[in-house]
Design a protein around this motif. Structure first.
Motif, PDB file in Angstrom:
ATOM      1  N   LEU A 101      -3.925 -12.168   3.043  1.00  0.00           N
ATOM      2  CA  LEU A 101      -2.994 -11.895   1.949  1.00  0.00           C
ATOM      3  C   LEU A 101      -3.663 -12.268   0.633  1.00  0.00           C
ATOM      4  O   LEU A 101      -4.271 -13.337   0.524  1.00  0.00           O
ATOM      5  N   ASP A 102      -3.542 -11.392  -0.358  1.00  0.00           N
ATOM      6  CA  ASP A 102      -4.187 -11.620  -1.648  1.00  0.00           C
ATOM      7  C   ASP A 102      -3.178 -11.332  -2.756  1.00  0.00           C
ATOM      8  O   ASP A 102      -2.678 -10.204  -2.868  1.00  0.00           O
ATOM      9  N   ALA A 103      -2.858 -12.364  -3.571  1.00  0.00           N
ATOM     10  CA  ALA A 103      -1.865 -12.218  -4.638  1.00  0.00           C
ATOM     11  C   ALA A 103      -2.506 -11.637  -5.892  1.00  0.00           C
ATOM     12  O   ALA A 103      -3.619 -12.021  -6.270  1.00  0.00           O
ATOM     13  N   GLY A 104      -1.808 -10.702  -6.530  1.00  0.00           N
ATOM     14  CA  GLY A 104      -2.275 -10.122  -7.777  1.00  0.00           C
ATOM     15  C   GLY A 104      -1.742 -10.880  -8.981  1.00  0.00           C
ATOM     16  O   GLY A 104      -1.324 -12.044  -8.885  1.00  0.00           O
ATOM     17  N   GLU A 105      -1.768 -10.222 -10.141  1.00  0.00           N
ATOM     18  CA  GLU A 105      -1.279 -10.836 -11.370  1.00  0.00           C
ATOM     19  C   GLU A 105       0.241 -10.662 -11.479  1.00  0.00           C
ATOM     20  O   GLU A 105       0.836  -9.797 -10.840  1.00  0.00           O
ATOM     21  N   ILE A 106       0.843 -11.502 -12.302  1.00  0.00           N
ATOM     22  CA  ILE A 106       2.292 -11.401 -12.529  1.00  0.00           C
ATOM     23  C   ILE A 106       2.604 -10.061 -13.196  1.00  0.00           C
ATOM     24  O   ILE A 106       1.958  -9.672 -14.169  1.00  0.00           O
ATOM     25  N   VAL A 132       5.128 -10.747  -8.237  1.00  0.00           N
ATOM     26  CA  VAL A 132       3.679 -10.749  -8.024  1.00  0.00           C
ATOM     27  C   VAL A 132       3.379  -9.849  -6.825  1.00  0.00           C
ATOM     28  O   VAL A 132       3.882 -10.112  -5.715  1.00  0.00           O
ATOM     29  N   PRO A 133       2.571  -8.793  -6.996  1.00  0.00           N
ATOM     30  CA  PRO A 133       2.231  -7.940  -5.856  1.00  0.00           C
ATOM     31  C   PRO A 133       1.228  -8.635  -4.946  1.00  0.00           C
ATOM     32  O   PRO A 133       0.333  -9.351  -5.401  1.00  0.00           O
ATOM     33  N   VAL A 134       1.377  -8.412  -3.653  1.00  0.00           N
ATOM     34  CA  VAL A 134       0.493  -9.010  -2.661  1.00  0.00           C
ATOM     35  C   VAL A 134      -0.133  -7.896  -1.826  1.00  0.00           C
ATOM     36  O   VAL A 134       0.575  -7.030  -1.302  1.00  0.00           O
TER      37      VAL A 134
END
Length: 729
Positions: A101-106, A132-134
């Motif tokens: 899982l990798d979180a993007g920017e707000i 926050v997109p993942v």
């Protein structure tokens, strides 16, 4: 019949107050929800923050997965957008996610412009969800047994009204990986709908003309034409956010002339901006034409932003690092603690309890064995109580909480419990009731059968009222304990307890002292009744302290309950029919009054503005994080008084040195700003500021001056020392 000092049972009541000390300090900390440390919710006095998720098709590669922090603000409070404007700090998130899982920017929703005086900020009020997109990789694998995925978030934010409070929270959320998680779907849909929409930037530009930006934007929706737009630059420190500027429509092209910030620190190219009207935002990136003006060397950061940054740094708990002190430093700290404990015997807040011990020693003057056992038990009670309080404080600090010495009296419940305890002791000393008449003889005789336990609890009671008075003699030593390993830190607390108990321990083992004590007699009953008055004076002090925390209503409620408690003690001491009638009536009355008035005791009153010291002509202002630094940056010296209502030394210095006419004249002559940091109630920002000064309790006095290191004065504040330091500015 002569009676000794308050019975073992009376002193045992105090253990309830000791337990309340820990519970009271935790009760004022951020609430982490029913899940304790592993909770998705953090509640502070200003916001409620919750970690939420949205996975319509479960956690699968190629399927949407959103995480978000939903913040609900108290009325008039706000947090900040990615560009906070003239002051403030944006919300920051640090994720700990399972592999794959990798979180993007707000995905920042559209903010609102929040004017504050001559400044303008960009942020959020009410309830806002920051999505926050993942990204889910093909390698993602949920937990083998549960099929769940656990995500963790550490978030920091600055919440402001007129004042600003740096806050943070740790969040944990478990998401079912193979089923739909759509409980917050509507909130995510609304947040994503509020996100500014991108528009084609072709032909749009920002031309630099002197100290202004000439904006020209094309491609905006037709529905916006002719409407007044709001401008939100994504890059901070570029334009004058609060300045008036002009805008116009030229057909389908929107134009504006915006002044550049005199404190500009960024030169973006392209320049991303958000334009909004009627709650709809549109994002575009403007090509910059022309050369940016030279940035003044002294204007790298605006004063407002610098103040916010310093406030955030000041309120952050110091790093939890410990190193063993050099042998000389540790020995000095232990000797300082021992000396501080000895001097503590002379403090007025300790005298009432120590007088009880003197009466007990007089009783055992002719019994050497009982005398020694009593001295040892009293010493054990004092030393172990100091170690227990020190361990509790160090434990709370290790958990990341901002806790300083004296934290037990920052809880209104603890203050009220101590007031009730001392009221009962005073009534018992005055002869209003005797425990032998109130309780069954098998219970009331506990003191006689357990004199060692009675002396031990007298030591515990002494520490209860002595602890807040230690800061004047222990400021540096207690501050040092925050950086020492646990065993060394607790040794300092033990040395402090040994110093407090040392005179009575010596008296127990030195025959000459025992021979000097008078023989038991009728004088002891007179002394016992006289000692009720210092006890009542202590109750008056505790009620005043509570009034500083819960206001006049809280103090009044406590007085009502103390009167009812006294009536219960009197009624239970009656005999025969009078007791059978009055005891139930008085107990019922106390219960009804407690149900009605107890909530007023624990309600925290609004913090009043700091009043001038008695007799002073200068106006004291309430301390806030970053206020001293901001005033010093403007060229003005600042004097900060870290104080608390329960600190006797603080109140003495306030009425003497700080109220001295020559001291006040010196402050006025040098235009010194006077700030008062009131630590009567728990305030993590003040605790952190004390820790940065190497102190763990109050009083602390600091003089800040432009271009100079802060001067920290002795806790016993000298008029001559203070006048000399101010005159040297």
């Amino acid at each position: 019949m002569l009676h000794r000092s308050p019975s073992l049972l009376t002193k045992a009541i105090f253990f309830i107050a000791i337990l309340l000390a820990g519970a009271g300090s935790w009760a004022q900390l951020p609430t982490k929800g029913s899940g304790g440390a592993a909770s998705a919710v953090v509640t502070t006095p200003h916001v409620r923050a919750e970690l939420v998720a949205h996975a319509p098709q479960g956690i699968e590669p190629g399927q949407p997965l959103w995480l978000g922090l939903q913040i609900t603000h108290q009325p008039e409070w706000h947090t900040y957008w990615k560009n906070p404007g003239d002051s403030g700090l944006p919300i920051e998130m640090a994720w700990t996610l399972p592999a794959g899982l990798d979180a993007g920017e707000i995905a920042w929703p559209l903010p609102k412009k929040i004017p504050i005086g001559t400044l303008a900020n960009y942020g959020y009020e009410g309830t806002v969800l920051l999505p926050v997109p993942v990204t889910v990789a093909s390698s993602f694998a949920p937990k083998v047994l549960s099929g769940d995925a656990t995500v963790r978030l550490h978030a920091t934010w600055l919440v402001c009204r007129k004042e600003c409070i740096p806050e943070e929270g740790d969040f944990t959320l478990t998401i079912p990986a193979r089923s739909t998680t759509a409980m917050h779907g509507a909130a995510f849909d609304a947040a994503l709908a509020a996100q500014p929409k991108s528009v084609e930037a072709q032909g749009s530009q920002a031309r630099i003309e002197g100290n202004t930006l000439q904006l020209s934007v094309q491609g905006l929706p037709e529905a916006l034409r002719g409407k007044t737009l709001e401008l939100f630059p994504e890059t901070p420190e570029v334009i004058e956010n609060a300045a008036a500027w002009t805008q116009a429509w030229k057909g389908a092209v929107w134009t504006a002339e915006v002044p550049l910030s005199a404190q500009r620190s960024n030169s973006p190219d392209p320049m991303p901006v958000v334009l909004a009207a009627e709650g709809q935002g549109y994002r575009t990136a403007l090509k910059v034409l022309g050369a940016w003006p030279t940035v003044a060397a002294a204007a790298t950061v605006s004063p407002a932003l610098e103040a916010a940054l310093k406030a955030n740094a000041a309120a952050a708990p110091p790093p939890a690092t410990t190193t063993s002190a050099p042998a000389a430093t540790l020995v000095a700290a232990l000797l300082g603690a021992l000396l501080g404990g000895l001097i503590l015997n002379l403090m007025p807040c300790v005298f009432p309890v120590l007088a009880i011990k003197v009466v007990g020693f007089a009783q055992h003057a002719q019994d050497r064995r009982a005398h020694r056992l009593s001295g040892l038990a009293y010493t054990a009670g004092v030393v172990l109580s100091f170690i227990a309080l020190g361990g509790l404080m160090l434990g709370l600090r290790a958990a990341g909480e901002a806790i300083g010495w004296g934290f037990q009296l920052q809880s209104p419940a603890v203050v009220a419990g101590l007031a009730a305890l001392f009221t009962l002791i005073a009534l018992n000393l005055a002869g209003v009731f005797e425990f032998g008449h109130v309780l069954p003889s098998s219970v009331a005789s506990l003191q006689a059968r357990h004199p060692v336990a009675d002396s031990f609890l007298t030591g515990v009671l002494a520490v209860a009222v002595a602890a807040p008075c230690t800061a004047p003699f222990m400021g540096a030593s207690l501050g040092l304990t925050a950086t020492l390993p646990g065993p060394q830190a607790l040794a300092v607390f033990a040395a402090l307890g040994l110093g407090l108990a040392l005179p009575y321990l010596a008296a127990a083992f030195v025959p000459a002292v025992a021979r000097a004590l008078p023989r038991p007699g009728a004088w002891m009953d007179t002394l016992r009744r006289f000692m009720a008055f210092p006890m009542l004076a202590t109750v008056v002090w505790l009620v005043w302290v509570l009034g500083q925390q819960s206001g006049i209503d809280g103090a009044g409620a406590l007085l009502i309950l103390l009167v009812a408690l006294g009536m219960v003690a009197w009624a239970l001491s009656l005999a025969g029919t009078a007791r059978r009638f009055m005891a139930p009536v008085s107990v019922l009355a106390l219960a009804l009054l407690a149900w009605t008035f107890a909530p007023h005791i624990t309600n925290v009153a609004a913090a009043p503005a700091a009043p001038p010291a008695a007799g002073s002509t200068a106006q004291w202002q309430a301390w806030t994080p970053g206020a001293a630094e901001q005033l010093v940056a403007s060229g003005r010296p600042v004097f900060v008084d870290f104080t608390a209502a329960w600190c006797v030394t603080c109140q003495y210095n306030k009425k003497t040195t700080l109220a001295d006419a020559d001291v006040q004249a010196g402050f006025a002559a040098k235009n010194v700003a006077l700030l008062r940091a009131d630590w009567t109630r728990r305030d993590p920002a003040i605790t952190a500021a004390l820790a940065q000064l190497g102190r763990s309790g109050v009083p602390v006095y600091v003089l800040h001056a432009p271009g100079k290191a802060p001067v920290v004065f002795s806790e016993i504040l000298s008029e001559g020392e203070l006048r000399a330091a101010v005159a040297a500015l």
